[in-house]
Design a protein around this motif. Structure first.
Motif, mmCIF file in Angstrom:
data_model
loop_
_atom_site.group_PDB
_atom_site.id
_atom_site.type_symbol
_atom_site.label_atom_id
_atom_site.label_comp_id
_atom_site.label_asym_id
_atom_site.label_seq_id
_atom_site.Cartn_x
_atom_site.Cartn_y
_atom_site.Cartn_z
ATOM 1 N N PRO A 182 0.715 -0.885 -0.134
ATOM 2 C CA PRO A 182 -0.014 -0.158 -0.223
ATOM 3 C C PRO A 182 1.033 1.482 -0.198
ATOM 4 C CG PRO A 182 -0.144 -0.905 2.470
ATOM 5 C CD PRO A 182 0.396 -2.011 1.656
ATOM 6 N N ARG A 183 0.157 2.086 -0.992
ATOM 7 C CA ARG A 183 1.257 3.526 -0.849
ATOM 8 C C ARG A 183 0.118 4.464 1.089
ATOM 9 N NH1 ARG A 183 -0.348 8.431 -4.954
ATOM 10 N NH2 ARG A 183 1.609 9.416 -4.334
ATOM 11 N N ILE A 184 1.681 4.840 1.483
ATOM 12 C CA ILE A 184 1.318 5.657 2.269
ATOM 13 C C ILE A 184 0.914 7.516 1.828
ATOM 14 C CG2 ILE A 184 1.853 6.569 4.514
ATOM 15 C CD1 ILE A 184 3.370 3.971 5.362
ATOM 16 N N HIS A 185 -0.224 7.346 2.617
ATOM 17 C CA HIS A 185 -0.894 9.212 1.985
ATOM 18 C C HIS A 185 -0.211 9.225 3.226
ATOM 19 C CE1 HIS A 185 -2.359 8.064 -1.672
ATOM 20 N NE2 HIS A 185 -2.419 6.801 -1.377
ATOM 21 N N THR A 186 -0.017 11.112 3.456
ATOM 22 C CA THR A 186 0.352 11.888 4.309
ATOM 23 C C THR A 186 -0.321 13.503 3.614
ATOM 24 O OG1 THR A 186 2.100 10.909 5.649
ATOM 25 C CG2 THR A 186 1.855 13.099 5.408
ATOM 26 N N VAL A 187 -1.783 13.771 4.547
ATOM 27 C CA VAL A 187 -2.064 14.753 4.492
ATOM 28 C C VAL A 187 -1.916 16.013 5.637
ATOM 29 C CG1 VAL A 187 -4.799 16.490 3.787
ATOM 30 C CG2 VAL A 187 -3.667 14.273 2.998
ATOM 31 N N THR A 188 -1.196 17.052 6.043
ATOM 32 C CA THR A 188 -0.872 18.056 6.693
ATOM 33 C C THR A 188 -2.056 18.978 6.259
ATOM 34 O OG1 THR A 188 1.449 16.837 6.836
ATOM 35 C CG2 THR A 188 0.562 19.636 8.164
ATOM 36 N N GLY A 189 -2.373 20.153 7.467
ATOM 37 C CA GLY A 189 -3.071 21.388 7.229
ATOM 38 C C GLY A 189 -3.574 21.709 8.632
ATOM 39 N N THR A 190 -3.280 23.243 8.439
ATOM 40 C CA THR A 190 -2.914 23.604 9.456
ATOM 41 C C THR A 190 -4.568 24.689 9.311
ATOM 42 O OG1 THR A 190 -1.185 24.276 10.326
ATOM 43 C CG2 THR A 190 -2.210 26.119 11.108
ATOM 44 N N GLU A 238 -10.827 5.005 13.618
ATOM 45 C CA GLU A 238 -12.376 3.271 12.158
ATOM 46 C C GLU A 238 -11.706 2.870 11.333
ATOM 47 O OE1 GLU A 238 -14.820 1.783 13.455
ATOM 48 O OE2 GLU A 238 -14.695 1.832 15.374
ATOM 49 N N TYR A 239 -10.822 4.185 10.487
ATOM 50 C CA TYR A 239 -11.016 4.046 8.593
ATOM 51 C C TYR A 239 -9.353 3.719 8.848
ATOM 52 C CZ TYR A 239 -15.937 5.974 7.426
ATOM 53 O OH TYR A 239 -16.980 5.744 7.042
ATOM 54 N N GLU A 240 -8.635 3.357 9.911
ATOM 55 C CA GLU A 240 -7.467 2.851 9.987
ATOM 56 C C GLU A 240 -7.005 3.997 9.744
ATOM 57 O OE1 GLU A 240 -7.138 -0.682 7.780
ATOM 58 O OE2 GLU A 240 -8.050 -1.619 9.708
ATOM 59 N N ILE A 241 -6.853 5.458 10.436
ATOM 60 C CA ILE A 241 -6.384 6.218 9.915
ATOM 61 C C ILE A 241 -5.987 7.336 11.231
ATOM 62 C CG2 ILE A 241 -6.337 9.311 9.098
ATOM 63 C CD1 ILE A 241 -8.639 8.371 8.198
ATOM 64 N N LYS A 242 -4.105 7.509 11.050
ATOM 65 C CA LYS A 242 -3.311 8.102 12.150
ATOM 66 C C LYS A 242 -2.909 8.955 12.237
ATOM 67 C CE LYS A 242 -0.227 4.198 12.207
ATOM 68 N NZ LYS A 242 1.515 3.119 12.623
ATOM 69 N N PHE A 284 -2.531 7.769 5.828
ATOM 70 C CA PHE A 284 -2.967 6.904 5.865
ATOM 71 C C PHE A 284 -2.959 6.022 4.264
ATOM 72 C CE2 PHE A 284 -4.372 10.640 4.195
ATOM 73 C CZ PHE A 284 -4.990 9.875 2.702
ATOM 74 N N THR A 285 -4.123 4.481 4.139
ATOM 75 C CA THR A 285 -2.844 4.145 2.415
ATOM 76 C C THR A 285 -4.580 4.138 1.898
ATOM 77 O OG1 THR A 285 -3.602 1.918 3.566
ATOM 78 C CG2 THR A 285 -1.562 2.581 4.252
ATOM 79 N N ASP A 286 -5.650 4.528 2.425
ATOM 80 C CA ASP A 286 -6.516 4.201 1.294
ATOM 81 C C ASP A 286 -7.119 5.361 1.181
ATOM 82 O OD1 ASP A 286 -8.681 2.209 0.541
ATOM 83 O OD2 ASP A 286 -9.923 3.122 1.970
ATOM 84 N N ILE A 287 -7.225 6.134 0.376
ATOM 85 C CA ILE A 287 -8.353 7.293 -0.103
ATOM 86 C C ILE A 287 -9.738 7.488 0.182
ATOM 87 C CG2 ILE A 287 -8.368 9.105 -1.502
ATOM 88 C CD1 ILE A 287 -5.148 8.608 -2.897
ATOM 89 N N SER A 344 -10.977 4.986 2.353
ATOM 90 C CA SER A 344 -11.728 5.904 3.999
ATOM 91 C C SER A 344 -11.809 7.144 4.113
ATOM 92 C CB SER A 344 -10.426 4.682 4.191
ATOM 93 O OG SER A 344 -11.493 3.436 3.987
ATOM 94 N N PHE A 345 -10.075 7.624 4.159
ATOM 95 C CA PHE A 345 -9.822 9.360 4.272
ATOM 96 C C PHE A 345 -10.990 10.234 3.148
ATOM 97 C CE2 PHE A 345 -8.128 13.440 3.730
ATOM 98 C CZ PHE A 345 -7.138 13.305 4.878
ATOM 99 N N THR A 346 -12.051 9.977 2.796
ATOM 100 C CA THR A 346 -12.304 10.590 1.916
ATOM 101 C C THR A 346 -14.420 10.703 2.944
ATOM 102 O OG1 THR A 346 -13.576 9.375 0.160
ATOM 103 C CG2 THR A 346 -12.075 11.243 -0.065
ATOM 104 N N LYS A 347 -14.085 9.170 3.529
ATOM 105 C CA LYS A 347 -15.086 9.085 4.140
ATOM 106 C C LYS A 347 -14.886 9.600 5.960
ATOM 107 C CE LYS A 347 -17.113 4.696 2.006
ATOM 108 N NZ LYS A 347 -16.789 3.449 2.466
ATOM 109 N N PHE A 348 -13.743 9.319 6.337
ATOM 110 C CA PHE A 348 -13.467 10.358 7.428
ATOM 111 C C PHE A 348 -13.635 11.316 7.144
ATOM 112 C CE2 PHE A 348 -10.236 12.043 9.893
ATOM 113 C CZ PHE A 348 -10.548 12.365 10.971
#
Length: 207
Positions: free
Chosen positions: A91-99, A128-132, A150-153, A155-159
């Motif tokens: 799986p590709r690991i994605h990172t999103v950072t925002g302030t 629940e969506y395996e997001i750290k 996260f690894t699943d986009i 799941s992240f959009t649902k979060f």
């Protein structure tokens, strides 16, 4: 990528099977040469088969390794055939950072406390969506820098959707801090979902 492969000896005899097994160390050297890692190997003596699990990193080359191994076997009078193959991509690991900050007109201790109170529930969504998630809070400026991994986009959009709804229900008005953007690695996949959720509202929450 992880590959599980099963090879069967063609026209087997005990002599050929013994020779086939004796070539394993040389096969391993070829795999190492091409950047592969043999994670596991087992043999089926009755079926004259080898099942091997191979890890192929980005720098590895399974195709060239396979060609060289086939050549080695042919030189020793051995022919095998692939009877099972299964590949699983890492799986590709994605990172999103925002302030984010409380919207103008909502920057008060009361609303800050309300925002803080909502975070454990938001964290439960993330789990629940395996997001750290990792936060850096700044009470002075009413801001929160959040990094989600996260690894699943999908799941992240649902979060994003559910956490946005939670903040909307709690009247927690947020807006992005000027100059901070979502990681470009997944930005194109997320902007449409975020716009759909938030509409014309200034709140674009990842919390």
């Amino acid at each position: 990528m992880r590959h599980t492969l099963t090879f069967r000896l063609v026209k087997p005899t005990e002599k050929k099977w013994f020779r086939y097994k004796s070539l394993v160390p040389e096969v391993d050297k070829i795999c190492i040469k091409h950047g592969l890692l043999i994670e596991k190997r087992c043999s089926d003596e009755d079926a004259y088969e080898f099942t091997v699990t191979v890890i192929e990193p980005a720098t590895g080359n399974l195709a060239n390794s396979t060609i060289e191994v086939a050549s080695l076997l042919a030189k020793n009078g051995i022919q095998n055939k692939l009877v099972y193959s299964n590949s699983i991509e890492r799986p590709r690991i994605h990172t999103v950072t925002g302030t984010w900050t409380l919207s103008e007109g909502y920057r008060s201790q009361k609303n800050w406390d309300k925002w803080l109170k909502s975070m454990p529930e938001i964290d439960s969504y993330a789990g629940e969506y395996e997001i750290k998630s990792k936060r850096i809070l700044d009470h002075v400026y009413f801001t929160c820098e959040l990094t989600n991994t996260f690894t699943d986009i999908e799941s992240f959009t649902k979060f994003v959707f559910f956490s946005s709804q939670l903040c909307c229900r709690g009247n927690i008005q947020l807006e992005p801090v000027e100059g901070h953007k979502i990681s470009e690695a997944v930005a194109e996949d997320l902007f449409e979902e975020l716009n759909c959720v938030c509409g014309n509202h200034k709140q674009l929450t990842l919390f």
